[in-house]
Enzyme design. Structure first.
Site, PDB file in Angstrom:
ATOM      1  N   CYS A 329       7.236 -11.003  -2.984  1.00 25.80           N
ATOM      2  CA  CYS A 329       7.913  -9.875  -2.350  1.00 25.80           C
ATOM      3  C   CYS A 329       9.409 -10.104  -2.187  1.00 25.80           C
ATOM      4  CB  CYS A 329       7.289  -9.589  -0.993  1.00 25.80           C
ATOM      5  SG  CYS A 329       5.486  -9.503  -1.031  1.00 25.80           S
ATOM      6  N   HIS A 572      12.587  -6.028   5.916  1.00 25.06           N
ATOM      7  CA  HIS A 572      11.427  -6.100   5.024  1.00 25.06           C
ATOM      8  C   HIS A 572      10.351  -5.146   5.525  1.00 25.06           C
ATOM      9  CE1 HIS A 572       9.234  -7.904   1.787  1.00 25.06           C
ATOM     10  NE2 HIS A 572       8.314  -8.426   2.566  1.00 25.06           N
ATOM     11  N   HIS A 613       5.490  -0.471  -0.238  1.00 22.07           N
ATOM     12  CA  HIS A 613       5.906  -1.847  -0.528  1.00 22.07           C
ATOM     13  C   HIS A 613       5.852  -2.077  -2.032  1.00 22.07           C
ATOM     14  CE1 HIS A 613       6.695  -5.973  -0.415  1.00 22.07           C
ATOM     15  NE2 HIS A 613       5.726  -6.424   0.362  1.00 22.07           N
TER      16      HIS A 613
END
Length: 754
Positions: A329, A572, A613
């Site tokens: 990520c 995030h 995401h």
């Protein structure tokens, strides 16, 4: 009727230098090495909400404009541009027509009639059907092993298949007889008691909401050639389209223009990914297992670096460094870290940075097995719509919504951007990567990036490094540069004196004038390199390896800024229980340790509430959105935050807002972006406003740059308009940028084109 005016929003440049650099900005002319200072000169993306322009509209305003609706309707195949339309038998002129009916449609009607349909097929929504999955997103296809309890009726197959059955099942398969000859031959086969058979089944799943690219998105509309469409997999197609968007946002309509200023070895590519070509891996695993025919070279699309390779094959034709990071990520910010490292070290002057990942059902369901995904079924039972299921920082958050796509930044030296007139969206002050502590969980987030704020204490930072004061730093740099100049002149005088002395011993015995001039030029070049080293050491790196000043404080002090000047943080914010708590605690502790005033909380952005995401792409999307926020003054609120978790609301240095906060763009000086990736990857980036670059150049240099940038903005918007009107934005290169002897060109670092 209003008309759509699609364009690239280049940073606005005031006409006067003193307006571009307000009085509170320190004068930095002569204090920075612009050859090693990385800036973001362009960006692009492909996401569940389309392009960076349409994503920003939804993120900042909660709806699409006429321009946004036209662009989305075009990219999803709902409308097309025709030069001659017919309405009621009469010529209606050039314009848009609906693809389903062929009827003309006005720009304003695209929004009035199609926005609802576009919203239903973009962003966070029920999963789209694909060739490898059940058409019902609430059902998950699986295979169930069944043991035959009696002999089954015979069936016909080829002799080769019969032998393969017998090799797998042994005596549980019986070959009864053969008919025909050659290629037409068949045999009868009976599966006997005891054989194992896998029977397809569909089971209910709690996971059926995601954020895939808009339904109907097709790379062919951008001009990707048919032969590439059949060879390249989805990651490469996304990357090719996104790269063209990023180039146009940088004002580059023909990337080969770069090679008039740079050698091909000066251009790098750092595009990374979390999982690489996951869609190709799914194809050769599932389809080979099912015995279906697939491309023989599909394996080449599975690697992390393949998307970068396609970009270089069809667009860049560069010979510079390649760094295809895989930071899960945090891949995008790791890529940006790589690109800035290459530029700061002089190994590249132009880099592509960013990341990508594609949506596949196997990876999607495995995230669900880890309880990382939001439970769609449970949220639906609570009355929540798909668009409400990504809820970072709330009490009811329960996991992220998986997305897909790619985000890219064009990163160059400040010197190149100024010389070419490329727009400067932001100056990258700091990129920081860190691992976490000992443990037993790969996905667990940690606080490794606290080290970006590592220093003895807040009070010591200001006094321990006098060079943090731009005025004092200017005096030290001028003194050091003056020493270099004096030494250079002394060396030149020594060369001339030596030549005169040799000549005085006898005519013709001294070196030729050309040889002497070459020696003098070599001395001047060495002096220029030494001056660059002085600027890097005293202008950029004076704070490094000083335990009393942190990377964040030091990087900001280069531009005369402090931790108080970070205006907002794009977080995030995955909406998982642990990540949101860990990230808020980490940023809050950084700010407290660096002495930020609690009455000056960081405004925050939770972009994943809109786009989901994107794993490897998520950091690049966050940087792109933060750049748009910095130049517009709009700090998007987290609209899905119907409440804020009390455990997170207690972090005084963060303002977790559910509404937009609008500030004067002139008041935004810097921002932070953070990412946390599986495998202990933590990343943080600090970007400052480009006005601090303009403070490092003279007024004539600024005015010349402004004129070039304005020209590029017009040309880029014209190319975007042409692309949507059927001329294609993507134009594949057929040959390298140079002609003649390839080896000679690559071996000559001064070789240029044009």
């Amino acid at each position: 009727e209003p008309r759509a005016g699609l364009r690239y929003d280049f940073p606005v440049l005031p006409e006067r230098h003193d307006e571009a650099v307000p009085g509170d900005v320190p004068r930095l002319e002569g204090l920075l090495d612009l050859e090693s200072l990385p800036v973001i000169a362009g960006f692009g993306e492909v996401s569940s909400v389309g392009s960076s322009r349409t994503r920003w509209e939804l993120e900042a305003h909660g709806e699409f404009s006429i321009e946004g609706c036209v662009e989305l309707a075009w990219m999803t195949g709902l409308i097309r541009y025709e030069r001659r339309r017919v309405r009621d038998g009469a010529d209606a002129g050039a314009g848009w027509v609906e693809c389903e009916t062929g009827a003309p449609i006005a720009d304003a009607d695209v929004k009035r009639r199609l926005e609802g349909r576009l919203r239903a097929h973009t962003g966070i929504r029920l999963l789209d059907a694909d060739a490898s999955s059940n058409a019902d997103p609430r059902l998950r296809d699986m295979l169930h092993e069944v043991g035959a309890e009696e002999d089954l009726p015979p069936f016909e197959c080829s002799p080769q298949a019969a032998e393969a059955f017998r090799a797998r099942h042994g005596s549980a398969v019986e070959v009864l007889g053969r008919s025909g000859d050659g290629a037409a031959a068949t045999v009868r086969v009976r599966v006997r008691r005891g054989a194992s058979i896998f029977v397809p089944k569909a089971i209910n799943t709690d996971y059926f909401v995601g954020a895939q690219v808009p339904t109907g998105w097709d790379a062919a509309r951008y001009g990707i050639p048919p032969e590439v469409l059949t060879q390249a997999d989805r990651p490469a197609l996304y990357a090719l389209v996104c790269t063209v968007e990023a180039f146009l946002a940088a004002g580059l309509t023909d990337v080969y223009e770069l090679y008039r200023y740079l050698h091909v070895s000066d251009v790098g590519n750092c595009l990374g990914s979390g999982a690489g070509g996951a869609s190709a891996i799914q194809v050769f695993h599932e389809q080979r297992l099912l015995g279906r025919e697939i491309r023989s070279d599909v394996l080449s699309e599975a690697f992390v670096g393949t998307a970068s390779a396609w970009v270089n094959l069809l667009l860049l034709s560069a010979s510079g460094p390649l760094r295809s990071g895989a930071g899960a990520c945090a891949s995008s910010l790791e890529s940006l870290d790589n690109a800035c490292d290459l530029i700061a070290s002089g190994r590249a002057k132009f880099c592509l940075a960013g990341g990508y990942d594609v949506f596949t059902r196997p990876i999607y369901y495995e995230f669900g097995e880890m309880s990382a995904l939001i439970n769609s079924a449970r949220d639906a039972r609570c009355g929540r719509e798909p668009a409400e299921m990504s809820r970072p920082f709330t009490t009811t958050r329960g996991g992220f919504v998986l997305s897909e796509g790619v985000g890219i930044q064009v990163v160059t030296t400040a010197a190149l951007a100024l010389e070419m007139g490329l727009p400067v969206y932001g100056v990258v002050a700091l990129t920081h990567m860190a691992a976490d502590k000992a443990g037993r969980s790969i996905p667990a987030p940690g606080g490794g990036i606290l080290t970006a704020a590592s220093q003895t204490d807040a009070g010591a930072a200001a006094s321990s490094c006098l060079l943090a004061n731009p005025a004092l730093r200017a005096r030290r740099i001028r003194a050091s540069l003056g020493h270099v100049d004096r030494q250079c002149e002394a060396d030149i005088d020594a060369i001339k004196m030596e030549a005169d002395w040799i000549e005085a011993r006898g005519p013709g015995r001294g070196p030729a004038a050309a040889e002497t001039e070459a020696q003098i030029e070599g001395i001047r070049q060495a002096a220029r390199r030494e001056k660059q080293a002085v600027l890097r050491a005293l202008g950029h790196d004076f704070w490094r390896n000083n335990p009393h000043i942190s990377p964040i404080s030091g990087a900001l002090s280069v531009f005369g800024l402090t931790v108080q000047d970070i205006s907002f943080a794009s977080m995030h914010g995955t909406a998982t229980r642990l990540n949101d708590l860990n990230e808020c605690a980490t940023l809050d502790r950084q700010m407290r340790h660096l002495g930020r005033d609690p009455g000056n909380p960081l405004l925050t952005i939770a972009q994943k509430s809109v786009v989901g995401h994107g794993v490897g792409a998520s950091g690049a999307w966050a940087v792109n959105g933060a750049l748009q926020a910095m130049h517009s003054g709009i700090i998007p609120g987290n609209r899905n935050a119907d409440d804020i978790d009390p455990h997170l609301a207690g972090f005084d240095h963060l303002l977790l807002a559910n509404e937009n906060i609008v500030v004067r763009p002139d008041d935004i000086k810097a921002f932070s972006v953070t990412s946390f990736g599986f495998g202990q990857k933590g990343a943080q980036v600090i970007v400052v406003h480009p006005r601090y670059l303009y403070a490092a150049v003279s007024e004539p240099e600024y005015c010349a740059y402004r004129a070039k940038q304005i020209s590029r903005a017009r040309i880029a918007s014209r190319e975007l308009d042409r692309g949507l009107h059927g001329e294609g934005m993507f134009k594949a290169k057929e040959a390298p940028p140079y002609v003649g002897d390839e080896h000679a060109f690559l071996l000559n670092p001064l070789a240029r084109t044009g």
